[in-house]
Scaffold this motif. Structure first.
Motif, short mmCIF file in Angstrom:
data_model
loop_
_atom_site.label_atom_id
_atom_site.label_comp_id
_atom_site.label_asym_id
_atom_site.label_seq_id
_atom_site.Cartn_x
_atom_site.Cartn_y
_atom_site.Cartn_z
N ILE A 83 0.83 -1.18 0.01
CA ILE A 83 0.00 -0.11 -0.05
C ILE A 83 0.96 1.22 0.20
O ILE A 83 1.66 1.52 0.86
CB ILE A 83 -0.78 -0.09 1.23
CG1 ILE A 83 -1.65 -1.15 1.17
CG2 ILE A 83 -1.84 1.26 1.21
CD1 ILE A 83 -2.48 -1.16 2.61
N PHE A 84 0.91 2.02 -1.10
CA PHE A 84 1.60 3.28 -1.06
C PHE A 84 0.72 4.40 -0.56
O PHE A 84 -0.33 4.53 -0.94
CB PHE A 84 2.06 3.61 -2.61
CG PHE A 84 3.06 2.73 -3.26
CD1 PHE A 84 4.18 2.82 -2.79
CD2 PHE A 84 2.67 1.72 -3.96
CE1 PHE A 84 5.33 1.77 -3.34
CE2 PHE A 84 3.58 1.02 -4.54
CZ PHE A 84 5.06 0.90 -4.12
N ILE A 85 1.05 5.22 0.41
CA ILE A 85 0.45 6.10 1.09
C ILE A 85 1.23 7.47 0.86
O ILE A 85 2.08 7.64 1.39
CB ILE A 85 0.15 5.80 2.54
CG1 ILE A 85 -0.62 4.23 3.01
CG2 ILE A 85 -0.51 6.76 3.52
CD1 ILE A 85 -0.89 3.98 4.30
N ILE A 86 0.36 8.08 0.08
CA ILE A 86 0.96 9.45 -0.20
C ILE A 86 0.47 10.43 0.95
O ILE A 86 -0.59 10.66 1.15
CB ILE A 86 0.72 10.15 -1.70
CG1 ILE A 86 1.11 9.22 -2.82
CG2 ILE A 86 1.28 11.41 -1.69
CD1 ILE A 86 0.66 9.44 -4.13
N GLU A 87 1.28 10.95 1.83
CA GLU A 87 0.72 11.86 2.74
C GLU A 87 1.13 13.17 2.23
O GLU A 87 1.92 13.87 2.17
CB GLU A 87 1.88 11.60 4.14
CG GLU A 87 1.80 10.25 4.69
CD GLU A 87 2.93 10.20 5.70
OE1 GLU A 87 2.33 9.60 7.01
OE2 GLU A 87 4.13 10.57 5.51
N ASN A 88 -0.43 13.76 1.90
CA ASN A 88 -0.34 14.90 1.09
C ASN A 88 -0.43 15.94 2.43
O ASN A 88 -1.67 16.47 3.00
CB ASN A 88 -1.30 14.88 0.42
CG ASN A 88 -1.57 16.22 -0.47
OD1 ASN A 88 -0.82 17.27 0.06
ND2 ASN A 88 -2.40 16.54 -1.41
N ASN A 89 0.80 16.67 2.95
CA ASN A 89 0.63 17.55 3.65
C ASN A 89 0.52 18.89 3.19
O ASN A 89 1.07 19.97 3.90
CB ASN A 89 1.74 17.45 4.99
CG ASN A 89 3.12 17.33 4.07
OD1 ASN A 89 3.33 17.83 3.23
ND2 ASN A 89 4.13 16.84 5.19
#
Ligand SMILES: Cc1ncc(C[n+]2csc(CCOP(=O)(O)OP(=O)(O)O)c2C)c(N)n1
Ligand SMILES: [Mg+2]
Length: 314
Positions: A153-159
Motif C-alpha cells: 500500500i503506497f500512502i501518499i501523505e499529502n501535507n
C-alpha cells in the motif's frame, strides 16, 4: 506520546543536542496511528521517508533508542551514526527512515515482493510525501508493483508542502491518488486527520490487499503544522500565518480529545493525568538517551558493509 516525544526533540534540537536534519510529524499523527492499528504487529512491514519518528514509537520500538539516534548517541538504532532520518527496527518490522526523496519506494515494492516470494501473507505499507510522488522512481515502483501483483500500500501523505514548495507549484495534477490509475492500481483519496476514520479505512484496505495480493494507492489529506525541518524558520515565505492558524485548528489530537469527552468516554481529568504521565515518561526517555555516549571515531567504518575490515583501512 508521539506529540510529547517530538516536542522534546524540538527542544533538544534548539539546545544543539541534535546534529543534521530533523523533521517532525506534528499534526500528522492520526495517519500513522490509524494505519498502524490495521496492521499485524511484528508481521506486516512499514517503510517511510525521513519523517520517521512516529512509526517506530507505535510499532513497539524502544523510545530511548529512537531518541538516542536522533541525538547521535551510540545507544541509538543506527548506533548514533544515522540521526533522525535513519531510524530502523527490523525486529518490529520497521525498515526506516530514508533521506532520498522517493528513493525508498522501490524498497517498499521490494519488501512486498520478498513477502510474496516466501508465500507469507504480510502487507507492506510504504509512506511517501506529496513531493516524493513526483519522483520518477515512484512511477517505476508503481509499475512493478502492479505488474507483479505486490501486496503493498503506497500512502501518499499529502501535507500540502514539499519543503518550501506548495502542492500546486510542484504537481501538474494535484489529485495525487490518480497516480495509481495508469497502472490499474486501485486508488483513493482519504482523510488523514480523524484517527477513527483513518483506522476504519485502513482496516478495509489492509484486509483487501492481504486477501487479493495486489497493490493499492492511497492519498491521505493532512497538513504539515511545523516547518519542513527543525531548521525551517522561514515558513511565512511560502504560507501565511492565517492559513497556518486555520489548519492547525484541525489538530487530530484535540479532535480525538473532543470526541472522547463529548461521548463521555473519558473525562478531562483522566486525559490530563495521561498527559502528565506521558510528559514524565518522555523526560525519563530523554535523560537515558542523552546519557548514552556519542560513537567513537573509529566506529565510522563499522556497519557500512557487512564484510568491512576497518583495521585494514578498507
Ligand atoms: C532526491 C532528493 N531531492 C531533493 C531532496 C531534498 N528534499 C528533502 S525533503 C524534500 C521535500 C519532500 O517533500 P514531501 O515528499 O512532500 O515530504 P514531506 O517533507 O512533506 O513529508 C526535498 C526536496 C532530497 N532529500 N532528495
Ligand atoms: Mg509534503
Amino acid at each position: 506520546m508521539i506529540r510529547r516525544f517530538e516536542d522534546k526533540c524540538n527542544i533538544a534540537y534548539r539546545q544543539g543536542l541534535v546534529g543534521g536534519y530533523m523533521h517532525v510529524y506534528i499534526g500528522m499523527e492520526a495517519t500513522a496511528v490509524g494505519w498502524n492499528a490495521a496492521l499485524k504487529p511484528g508481521w506486516d512491514y512499514v517503510i517511510t521517508a525521513y519523517r520517521d519518528h512516529a512509526q517506530p514509537l507505535i510499532m513497539g520500538s524502544d523510545p530511548v533508542k529512537v531518541m538516542a539516534e536522533i541525538m547521535g548517541r551510540s545507544g541509538g538504532y543506527s548506533f548514533g551514526k544515522g540521526g533522525s532520518m535513519h531510524i530502523y527496527d527490523i525486529e518490529n518490522c520497521f525498515f526506516g527512515g530514508w533521506g532520498i526523496v522517493g528513493g525508498h519506494t522501490p524498497l517498499g515494492a521490494g519488501l512486498a515482493f520478498a513477502a510474496k516470494y516466501r508465500k507469507e501473507d504480510r502487507v507492506t505499507i510504504c509512506y511517501l510525501g506529496d513531493g516524493a510522488s513526483n519522483a520518477g522512481v515512484f512511477f517505476e515502483s508503481l509499475n512493478m508493483a502492479a505488474l507483479w501483483d505486490l501486496p503493498v500500500i503506497f500512502i501518499i501523505e499529502n501535507n500540502e508542502f514539499a519543503m518550501g514548495t506548495r502542492l500546486e507549484y510542484h504537481a501538474a495534477d494535484t489529485q495525487l491518488y490518480k497516480r495509481g490509475e495508469p497502472f490499474g492500481i486501485k486508488s483513493e483519496r482519504l482523510d488523514g486527520m480523524d484517527v477513527l476514520q483513518v483506522k476504519a479505512d485502513a482496516e478495509r484496505i489492509v484486509n483487501w490487499v492481504r486477501e487479493n495480493q495486489k497493490p493499492y494507492l492511497v492519498e491521505v489529506m493532512n497538513y504539515r503544522f511545523a516547518g519542513h525541518g527543525a531548521a525551517d524558520n522561514d515558513r511565512q515565505l511560502y504560507r501565511t500565518k492565517e492559513e497556518e492558524d486555520e489548519n492547525t485548528k484541525r489538530d487530530p489530537i484535540a479532535r480525538l480529545e473532543k470526541y472522547l469527552t463529548e461521548n463521555n468516554l473519558m473525562t478531562a481529568e483522566k486525559m490530563e493525568a495521561i498527559n502528565v504521565e506521558i510528559e514524565e515518561r518522555v523526560e525519563a526517555i530523554y535523560e537515558e538517551a542523552v546519557n548514552s555516549p556519542h560513537p567513537e571515531p573509529h566506529e565510522v567504518y563499522a556497519h557500512v558493509y557487512s564484510d568491512m575490515e576497518p583495521e585494514k583501512g578498507h
